[in-house]
Motif scaffolding. Structure first.
Motif, PDB file in Angstrom:
ATOM      1  N   LEU A 130       0.819  -1.207   0.000  1.00 30.23           N
ATOM      2  CA  LEU A 130       0.000   0.000   0.000  1.00 30.23           C
ATOM      3  C   LEU A 130       0.857   1.263   0.000  1.00 30.23           C
ATOM      4  N   ILE A 131       1.958   1.231   0.742  1.00 29.36           N
ATOM      5  CA  ILE A 131       2.835   2.399   0.830  1.00 29.36           C
ATOM      6  C   ILE A 131       3.873   2.376  -0.289  1.00 29.36           C
ATOM      7  N   HIS A 166       4.990   9.408  -0.631  1.00 27.58           N
ATOM      8  CA  HIS A 166       3.905  10.218  -0.056  1.00 27.58           C
ATOM      9  C   HIS A 166       3.745   9.920   1.441  1.00 27.58           C
ATOM     10  N   ALA A 167       4.885   9.916   2.149  1.00 27.47           N
ATOM     11  CA  ALA A 167       4.895   9.526   3.560  1.00 27.47           C
ATOM     12  C   ALA A 167       5.296  10.663   4.492  1.00 27.47           C
ATOM     13  N   THR A 168       5.372  11.900   3.995  1.00 28.51           N
ATOM     14  CA  THR A 168       5.830  13.004   4.834  1.00 28.51           C
ATOM     15  C   THR A 168       4.893  13.270   6.012  1.00 28.51           C
ATOM     16  N   HIS A 169       3.589  12.990   5.842  1.00 32.78           N
ATOM     17  CA  HIS A 169       2.635  13.274   6.913  1.00 32.78           C
ATOM     18  C   HIS A 169       2.730  12.294   8.077  1.00 32.78           C
ATOM     19  N   TYR A 219      -8.150   5.898   4.969  1.00 33.57           N
ATOM     20  CA  TYR A 219      -8.421   7.000   4.045  1.00 33.57           C
ATOM     21  C   TYR A 219      -7.429   8.135   4.285  1.00 33.57           C
ATOM     22  N   PHE A 220      -7.115   8.412   5.558  1.00 29.59           N
ATOM     23  CA  PHE A 220      -6.148   9.458   5.885  1.00 29.59           C
ATOM     24  C   PHE A 220      -4.706   8.980   5.772  1.00 29.59           C
ATOM     25  N   LEU A 221      -4.524   7.677   5.663  1.00 26.09           N
ATOM     26  CA  LEU A 221      -3.172   7.135   5.554  1.00 26.09           C
ATOM     27  C   LEU A 221      -2.511   7.554   4.242  1.00 26.09           C
ATOM     28  N   PHE A 222      -3.314   7.737   3.215  1.00 25.19           N
ATOM     29  CA  PHE A 222      -2.778   8.013   1.880  1.00 25.19           C
ATOM     30  C   PHE A 222      -2.979   9.467   1.491  1.00 25.19           C
ATOM     31  N   GLU A 223      -1.906  10.115   1.047  1.00 25.54           N
ATOM     32  CA  GLU A 223      -2.034  11.452   0.483  1.00 25.54           C
ATOM     33  C   GLU A 223      -2.736  11.384  -0.869  1.00 25.54           C
ATOM     34  N   LYS A 224      -2.455  10.334  -1.639  1.00 24.21           N
ATOM     35  CA  LYS A 224      -3.130  10.122  -2.920  1.00 24.21           C
ATOM     36  C   LYS A 224      -4.424   9.343  -2.649  1.00 24.21           C
TER      37      LYS A 224
END
Length: 358
Positions: A165-166, A243-246, A305-310
Motif C-alpha cells: 500500500l505504501i 507520499h509519507a511526509t505526513h 483513508y487518511f493514511l494516503f495522500e493520494k
C-alpha cells in the motif's frame, strides 16, 4: 534523561500506576528499553535474566541464519535483531520473537520456501497456493509467508513486499529500489544484509502508521533511531516519493504524548486529529484479531483513508479490502480473478448462516 511517568499514564487510564508488565507483554518493550526510557526502575537481576534468555534464543537464530545462507537465496533482514543491533549495538536489547526477511524476487521466495520445507520447517497456516495462475493472484494480495521450525520454535516470515500500500511499485522497480538501498551489518558474527538507514526509517514510519502505532515499541524504535546516520536529503526524497511526509508529525505528536520527547527530524505540517485519536485508542486497547463490530471496521477504513495522500490509493485499498482477501484464493479454485470478488460475499453469507463451518 529520565522521563516522568505522567505521560505514559495517559495511555493506560484504567491503571493507578504504570503497569510495566503491560508495556512488556502488550507493547513488546523489553525490560531494558523500559528502564532506558525511565518508565520503570527495573531490578538488575531481572535485566540480567532477560538478557540470558535472549542470548539462549539467539543461538537458534544463528542456526536459522546459517540455514538461510545454505539456501543460496539472498535475503534482507527486516527489523528484529538487526534493528536492535543498529539502534543499541546489542541484538538482545529489543524484544523480537520472529525473523522477518525480505526476498524481493518472487521466484526466489518460492525457491526459499521449498528449501525450508524440505529442511524441516512447517507452514504456520495453510493459505499458500501452488496452482497457477492462482498462486500469482495470491502473491499479489499477500505480503508474507510465515514458517516455523518445530524443533527450535523460531518463526521466519518471508516477505516479498515491504508494504504494497505504501511502497506501491511494479516488481522490477521495487527490486531496483531495494538494490539501491541496502547495506551490510554484523549481526551474531554474521554479515547480514539490511535496508539502508534512510529506507529503513521510512519503512518504520510507514509500518507504524499503517497499524495506527498499536504497539508502543514502534514509536520507541523511531525515538531511539540513530538519526545521525541518516542522509537527510536522501531520506526526504524517499518520504516524498512514497507520499509519507505526513507520518512524521503524527508520530512526533504521539511520541511527545507518551514519552515526553519528540522525534529529532525535520518535518512539516500538522498531525491529523482523527489519526491521533484513533491511534491512542488502538494503543490503549487490547490487540484484537478482526473487528468486534461494524463501527470498529468503519473507523479502520476511515483511518486508511487518511493514511494516503493520494486518495486514489485509499479507494483502491477500500475496494480490495471489502472485495477480496488472500484466503479467498486459498479457499476455492476459480478460473478468473474477478470471480473472487463475488465469492467473498458468498463465503461471508455462508459463514453467517452456519458459523460452525469453515
Amino acid at each position: 534523561m529520565r522521563f516522568s511517568h505522567f505521560n505514559i499514564l495517559k495511555s493506560f487510564l484504567d491503571f493507578d500506576k504504570v503497569d510495566f508488565i503491560v508495556l512488556n507483554s502488550r507493547h513488546r518493550l523489553s525490560l531494558a528499553q523500559i528502564d532506558k526510557l525511565g518508565l520503570h526502575k527495573t531490578k538488575k537481576e531481572d535485566l540480567i535474566q532477560e538478557k540470558v534468555k535472549a542470548l539462549a534464543e539467539l543461538k537458534q537464530v544463528q542456526s536459522a541464519f546459517d540455514q538461510l545462507g545454505a539456501s543460496g537465496i539472498s535475503f534482507i533482514l527486516l527489523k528484529g535483531i538487526g534493528l536492535s543491533q543498529r539502534i543499541y549495538q546489542d541484538p538482545t536489547f529489543r524484544c523480537s520473537k520472529d525473523l522477518d526477511i525480505l526476498v524481493p524476487n518472487r521466484e526466489e521466495v518460492i525457491q526459499l520456501r521449498t528449501f525450508l520445507l524440505e529442511n524441516g520447517w512447517e507452514p504456520v497456516y495453510s493459505y499458500w497456493v501452488e496452482d497457477l495462475p492462482q498462486r500469482d493472484w495470491y502473491l499479489d494480495l499477500a505480503n508474507d509467508e510465515p514458517l516455523v521450525n518445530p524443533e527450535t520454535g523460531i518463526n521466519i516470515e518471508i516477505h516479498w513486499d515491504l508494504d504494497r500500500l505504501i511502497f506501491d511499485l511494479p516488481s522490477t522497480e521495487f527490486q531496483e529500489l531495494i538494490q539501491q538501498n541496502t547495506t551490510r551489518i554484523q549481526v551474531l558474527n554474521r554479515s547480514i544484509r539490511v535496508l539502508s538507514p534512510e529506507l529503513e526509517l521510512v519503512y518504520l514510519f510507514a509500518h507504524g502508521a499503517r497499524h495506527a502505532w498499536f504497539r508502543l515499541k514502534w514509536l520507541v524504535d523511531i525515538i531511539h533511531y540513530p538519526v545521525e546516520k541518516i542522509d537527510q536529503p536522501k531520506f526526504q526524497k524517499l518520504l516524498k516519493r512514497f507520499h509519507a511526509t505526513h507520518f512524521l508529525p503524527e508520530a512526533n505528536e504521539l511520541a511527545n504524548f507518551y514519552f515526553g520527547r519528540g522525534i529529532e527530524l525535520p518535518m512539516q505540517g500538522k498531525p491529523n486529529p482523527f489519526v491521533i485519536k484513533y491511534s491512542k485508542e488502538q494503543i490503549a486497547n487490547e490487540v484484537v484479531i478482526g473487528f468486534p463490530n461494524l463501527k470498529a471496521f468503519l473507523k479502520y477504513l476511515y483511518h486508511h483513508y487518511f493514511l494516503f495522500e493520494k486518495k486514489s490509493k485509499a479507494f483502491k485499498f477500500l475496494f480490495r479490502t471489502i472485495g477480496i482477501r488472500p484466503q479467498d484464493i486459498s479457499a476455492v479454485k476459480l478460473p478468473y480473478y474477478w470471480q473472487y470478488f463475488f465469492y467473498r460475499y458468498y463465503s461471508l453469507l455462508k459463514r453467517k448462516m452456519n458459523p460452525l463451518r469453515e
